[in-house]
Design a protein around this motif. Structure first.
Motif, PDB file in Angstrom:
ATOM      1  N   LEU A 177       0.818  -1.214   0.000  1.00 15.11           N
ATOM      2  CA  LEU A 177       0.000   0.000   0.000  1.00 15.11           C
ATOM      3  C   LEU A 177       0.855   1.268   0.000  1.00 15.11           C
ATOM      4  O   LEU A 177       0.315   2.377   0.120  1.00 15.11           O
ATOM      5  N   ASN A 178       2.177   1.120  -0.144  1.00 15.52           N
ATOM      6  CA  ASN A 178       3.101   2.260  -0.166  1.00 15.52           C
ATOM      7  C   ASN A 178       3.064   3.064   1.131  1.00 15.52           C
ATOM      8  O   ASN A 178       3.141   4.304   1.123  1.00 15.52           O
ATOM      9  N   ALA A 179       2.882   2.377   2.250  1.00 19.90           N
ATOM     10  CA  ALA A 179       2.963   3.067   3.535  1.00 19.90           C
ATOM     11  C   ALA A 179       4.396   3.554   3.745  1.00 19.90           C
ATOM     12  O   ALA A 179       5.361   2.887   3.382  1.00 19.90           O
ATOM     13  N   ALA A 180       4.532   4.752   4.322  1.00 19.30           N
ATOM     14  CA  ALA A 180       5.865   5.332   4.503  1.00 19.30           C
ATOM     15  C   ALA A 180       6.665   4.590   5.567  1.00 19.30           C
ATOM     16  O   ALA A 180       7.887   4.494   5.482  1.00 19.30           O
ATOM     17  N   GLU A 181       5.975   4.060   6.587  1.00 19.87           N
ATOM     18  CA  GLU A 181       6.682   3.372   7.678  1.00 19.87           C
ATOM     19  C   GLU A 181       5.735   2.407   8.382  1.00 19.87           C
ATOM     20  O   GLU A 181       4.512   2.571   8.351  1.00 19.87           O
ATOM     21  N   TYR A 182       6.317   1.389   9.038  1.00 21.30           N
ATOM     22  CA  TYR A 182       5.580   0.352   9.764  1.00 21.30           C
ATOM     23  C   TYR A 182       6.256   0.212  11.120  1.00 21.30           C
ATOM     24  O   TYR A 182       7.393  -0.262  11.202  1.00 21.30           O
ATOM     25  N   LEU A 183       5.583   0.675  12.200  1.00 13.90           N
ATOM     26  CA  LEU A 183       6.207   0.699  13.517  1.00 13.90           C
ATOM     27  C   LEU A 183       5.440  -0.182  14.497  1.00 13.90           C
ATOM     28  O   LEU A 183       4.211  -0.239  14.458  1.00 13.90           O
ATOM     29  N   LEU A 184       6.186  -0.832  15.410  1.00 14.93           N
ATOM     30  CA  LEU A 184       5.578  -1.720  16.398  1.00 14.93           C
ATOM     31  C   LEU A 184       5.270  -0.967  17.686  1.00 14.93           C
ATOM     32  O   LEU A 184       6.017  -0.086  18.115  1.00 14.93           O
ATOM     33  N   LYS A 185       4.113  -1.327  18.311  1.00 16.56           N
ATOM     34  CA  LYS A 185       3.769  -0.813  19.634  1.00 16.56           C
ATOM     35  C   LYS A 185       4.456  -1.656  20.709  1.00 16.56           C
ATOM     36  O   LYS A 185       4.655  -2.867  20.505  1.00 16.56           O
ATOM     37  N   PRO A 186       4.776  -1.124  21.871  1.00 15.35           N
ATOM     38  CA  PRO A 186       4.656   0.310  22.193  1.00 15.35           C
ATOM     39  C   PRO A 186       5.689   1.102  21.401  1.00 15.35           C
ATOM     40  O   PRO A 186       6.879   0.747  21.389  1.00 15.35           O
ATOM     41  N   VAL A 187       5.224   2.167  20.759  1.00 10.47           N
ATOM     42  CA  VAL A 187       6.079   2.892  19.840  1.00 10.47           C
ATOM     43  C   VAL A 187       7.078   3.752  20.609  1.00 10.47           C
ATOM     44  O   VAL A 187       6.747   4.353  21.638  1.00 10.47           O
ATOM     45  N   ASP A 188       8.301   3.764  20.142  1.00  6.72           N
ATOM     46  CA  ASP A 188       9.333   4.623  20.720  1.00  6.72           C
ATOM     47  C   ASP A 188       9.091   6.051  20.221  1.00  6.72           C
ATOM     48  O   ASP A 188       9.059   6.304  19.008  1.00  6.72           O
ATOM     49  N   GLU A 189       8.900   6.997  21.150  1.00  3.46           N
ATOM     50  CA  GLU A 189       8.522   8.358  20.770  1.00  3.46           C
ATOM     51  C   GLU A 189       9.591   9.023  19.902  1.00  3.46           C
ATOM     52  O   GLU A 189       9.276   9.727  18.940  1.00  3.46           O
ATOM     53  N   ASP A 190      10.852   8.799  20.239  1.00  6.46           N
ATOM     54  CA  ASP A 190      11.937   9.394  19.443  1.00  6.46           C
ATOM     55  C   ASP A 190      11.946   8.840  18.027  1.00  6.46           C
ATOM     56  O   ASP A 190      12.177   9.567  17.053  1.00  6.46           O
ATOM     57  N   GLN A 191      11.703   7.528  17.931  1.00  8.36           N
ATOM     58  CA  GLN A 191      11.670   6.904  16.595  1.00  8.36           C
ATOM     59  C   GLN A 191      10.511   7.453  15.773  1.00  8.36           C
ATOM     60  O   GLN A 191      10.656   7.729  14.577  1.00  8.36           O
ATOM     61  N   LEU A 192       9.326   7.612  16.413  1.00 10.62           N
ATOM     62  CA  LEU A 192       8.171   8.138  15.699  1.00 10.62           C
ATOM     63  C   LEU A 192       8.414   9.575  15.254  1.00 10.62           C
ATOM     64  O   LEU A 192       8.096   9.953  14.121  1.00 10.62           O
ATOM     65  N   LEU A 193       8.994  10.397  16.127  1.00 14.43           N
ATOM     66  CA  LEU A 193       9.282  11.786  15.773  1.00 14.43           C
ATOM     67  C   LEU A 193      10.297  11.859  14.635  1.00 14.43           C
ATOM     68  O   LEU A 193      10.169  12.680  13.711  1.00 14.43           O
ATOM     69  N   LYS A 194      11.307  10.977  14.692  1.00 16.03           N
ATOM     70  CA  LYS A 194      12.310  10.936  13.618  1.00 16.03           C
ATOM     71  C   LYS A 194      11.666  10.526  12.286  1.00 16.03           C
ATOM     72  O   LYS A 194      11.987  11.082  11.225  1.00 16.03           O
ATOM     73  N   THR A 195      10.736   9.542  12.340  1.00 13.04           N
ATOM     74  CA  THR A 195      10.040   9.094  11.129  1.00 13.04           C
ATOM     75  C   THR A 195       9.231  10.227  10.514  1.00 13.04           C
ATOM     76  O   THR A 195       9.291  10.473   9.301  1.00 13.04           O
ATOM     77  N   VAL A 196       8.463  10.938  11.356  1.00 14.19           N
ATOM     78  CA  VAL A 196       7.637  12.046  10.859  1.00 14.19           C
ATOM     79  C   VAL A 196       8.519  13.164  10.316  1.00 14.19           C
ATOM     80  O   VAL A 196       8.219  13.757   9.266  1.00 14.19           O
ATOM     81  N   SER A 197       9.621  13.477  11.003  1.00 13.73           N
ATOM     82  CA  SER A 197      10.543  14.529  10.533  1.00 13.73           C
ATOM     83  C   SER A 197      11.088  14.195   9.151  1.00 13.73           C
ATOM     84  O   SER A 197      11.200  15.064   8.280  1.00 13.73           O
ATOM     85  N   SER A 198      11.436  12.920   8.959  1.00 11.18           N
ATOM     86  CA  SER A 198      11.952  12.481   7.657  1.00 11.18           C
ATOM     87  C   SER A 198      10.891  12.639   6.562  1.00 11.18           C
ATOM     88  O   SER A 198      11.193  13.107   5.455  1.00 11.18           O
ATOM     89  N   ILE A 199       9.636  12.279   6.864  1.00 10.24           N
ATOM     90  CA  ILE A 199       8.548  12.410   5.886  1.00 10.24           C
ATOM     91  C   ILE A 199       8.319  13.881   5.539  1.00 10.24           C
ATOM     92  O   ILE A 199       8.163  14.241   4.371  1.00 10.24           O
ATOM     93  N   VAL A 200       8.311  14.757   6.577  1.00  4.96           N
ATOM     94  CA  VAL A 200       8.105  16.192   6.350  1.00  4.96           C
ATOM     95  C   VAL A 200       9.192  16.754   5.447  1.00  4.96           C
ATOM     96  O   VAL A 200       8.915  17.534   4.518  1.00  4.96           O
ATOM     97  N   ALA A 201      10.443  16.365   5.701  1.00  4.01           N
ATOM     98  CA  ALA A 201      11.562  16.862   4.889  1.00  4.01           C
ATOM     99  C   ALA A 201      11.410  16.451   3.427  1.00  4.01           C
ATOM    100  O   ALA A 201      11.627  17.255   2.504  1.00  4.01           O
TER     101      ALA A 201
END
Length: 542
Positions: free
Chosen positions: A97-121
């Motif tokens: 489905l061309n998802a940008a990322e696939y993360l496991l719970k409980p999600v690491d907040e730093d990893q999630l923020l880094k993922t979103v920052s990369s997508i925004v850039a």
């Protein structure tokens, strides 16, 4: 700045992600939340969502199903999946489905923020490239035929431009038209025969290109051409004579030659309607509509003919029951519990029937079955006592042996009274509250079709949380707010097409759509006909 939507059925998870992560560091300005898939889709219809973060397992629509819909409707939205299951099949489906990322719970907040920052850039880089002057010029050259096509289509649908704006657009698109002194032009409306549609899509497209090449070869020595394919899949040609000496007989001769060469080389037929000569742009819409009328009596797709629109006599339409279908319709009034207005509606329908110069049994049968089907629909969706509902349904299903107007009116008003009493006798306070909220929302939608009727606006109108309002509405009516809004808009559009002379662009504006092309696409998906085809089919049946 980026807008983010978080979707999860666990409210504590939504609150944790929304409130504990410093999203502003990733360039996120606004955060929206939804507790289930349908609400997420309603929010996305109201707001531009750049990034979607969703759980996979939720009641109703799953995260994977949500992403599938989002990617189909909003392909630029980037999607991040959260799941508590390290399942390879989930990961595989997410990649498909061309998802940008696939993360496991409980999600690491730093990893999630880094993922979103990369997508925004990445999104910012993409938009910088898209908006650069050099890229814009290249894209404009590549899309020039489509831009000319869209401009002509908007003019055919009744869009109005000032002379200066239209001159600027035509000049930008390389069309040097003399708009200070209205250009003389003729219009051809061409329907391709079945011979063009017997091939696979790729070959069919090549065949249409061949048709256009033949047309340009024939017409270009004497005329400047501007053409497009309209919403009915007809080709519209505007022909501006290059010389004052060019006569209309030349156009007829060339149209005949076009049919001859299409038959000879492509083994296919075309039907051609020729307008009278007019001035551009003043007479464009009138000339287009006159040619459209030619096709209303020409049902056979493979028939080859050539006709002049101004020599074609239009058969007057048979009168319909105007009040029966005039918004707000009886069904909309009853859904909103507007009992007095519903009574007035029935009486107005009967008054119109009494004043018809030629009242037929067909009119009475139409009115009876329309009212009967409306009552059955409302009865099915109501929470009346089972015995009472059964008795009412039995009365509705007894068809009278003869149809008499006075009896139909008495019957309709009697059943309406019983429905009203049954509705008022509902004792459950929670049901009454939900029903009241639902009616209030339905009435607001019916009276604000041209304005903002997003889920957030409706929630603010009744002072409720959007998620809660959506659940109450779905529980009370059996359909989502977006489905109800779509139904009301489409029924209003159908009524205007059949009972008024409003232009498509006027209906588009009155129903709150941004442009006619989008409205046509939505209407065709709902009715499986374009607005023009819908109008024509009704004319043929009447």
């Amino acid at each position: 700045m980026t807008q983010l939507l978080i979707v999860d059925d666990e409210l504590h998870m939504i609150e944790a992600l929304e409130q504990t992560i410093p999203w502003e560091k990733a360039g996120v300005k606004h955060i929206y939340t939804a507790s289930y898939g349908d609400l997420a889709l309603e929010l996305m219809q109201s707001y531009v969502i750049d990034i979607l973060i969703t759980d996979i397992r939720m009641p109703g629509m799953s995260g994977l199903e949500l992403i599938r819909v989002v990617k189909n409707r909003w392909p630029r939205t980037q999607c991040v999946l959260l799941t508590g299951y390290a399942d390879f099949e989930y990961a595989k489906e997410a990649l498909n489905l061309n998802a940008a990322e696939y993360l496991l719970k409980p999600v690491d907040e730093d990893q999630l923020l880094k993922t979103v920052s990369s997508i925004v850039a990445k999104q910012e880089e993409q938009w910088k490239w898209i908006s650069s002057m050099e890229t814009s010029q290249t894209l404009m050259r590549d899309h020039l035929p489509l831009m000319k096509h869209n401009l002509l289509n908007s003019l055919l649908l009744g869009a109005k431009y000032s002379k200066s704006d239209l001159r600027a657009k035509c000049s930008t698109y390389g069309m040097m038209l003399n708009l200070d002194n209205s250009d003389i032009f003729s219009l051809l409306l061409i329907r391709l025969g079945e011979g063009f549609y017997r091939y696979a899509y790729h070959d069919q497209t090549l065949l249409e290109y061949a048709f256009l090449n033949i047309a340009e070869e024939l017409f270009k020595p004497d005329y400047t051409l501007w053409y497009c394919k309209d919403a009915n899949d007809y080709y519209v040609f505007l022909l501006f004579p290059k010389s004052d000496d060019t006569e209309n007989l030349t156009l007829e001769r060339l149209a005949n030659e076009l049919q001859y060469y299409i038959d000879l080389y492509l083994k296919a037929h075309i039907a051609i309607g020729i307008s009278k000569v007019g001035e551009f742009p003043e007479h464009l819409e009138e000339m287009y509509q006159s040619c459209i009328q030619l096709y209303q009596s020409k049902v056979n797709r493979d028939e080859q003919w050539l006709m002049k629109a101004h020599e074609f006599a239009v058969v007057p339409e048979q009168q319909s029951i105007h009040t029966l279908y005039e918004p707000p319709t009886l069904i909309h009034l009853l859904e909103a519990s507007q009992w007095d207005q519903a009574r007035d509606k029935i009486q107005s329908i009967c008054t119109e029937l009494r004043t018809k110069s030629t009242l037929t049994q067909a009119h009475l049968v139409e009115a009876y079955y329309y009212i009967c089907s409306t009552y059955l629909y409302i009865l099915h969706k109501s929470n009346l006592d089972a015995d009472e509902a059964s008795k009412l349904a039995e009365k509705l299903q007894k068809t009278p042996k003869t149809f008499v107007l006075d009896e139909i009116e008495r019957w309709a008003l009697t059943i309406l009274q019983q429905l009203e009493v049954g509705n008022l006798n509902r004792n459950d306070s929670q049901t009454r509250t939900g029903n009241h909220l639902t009616k209030k929302v339905q009435l607001y939608i019916q009276t604000h079709l041209s304005g903002d009727i997003s889920i957030m606006t409706l929630a603010n109108h009744v002072y409720l949380n959007p998620s809660y309002l959506s659940r109450v509405f779905k529980h009370e009516t059996g359909e989502s707010i977006s489905s109800y809004t779509m139904r009301v808009r489409m029924e209003r559009a159908a009524y205007d097409l059949l009972n008024t002379r409003k232009k498509v662009y006027e209906i588009t504006s009155e129903l709150g759509y941004q442009n006619p092309q989008h409205f046509i696409k939505v209407f065709k998906k709902y009715y499986e006909l374009t607005p023009q085809e819908y109008r024509e089919s009704a004319s043929r049946m009447s």
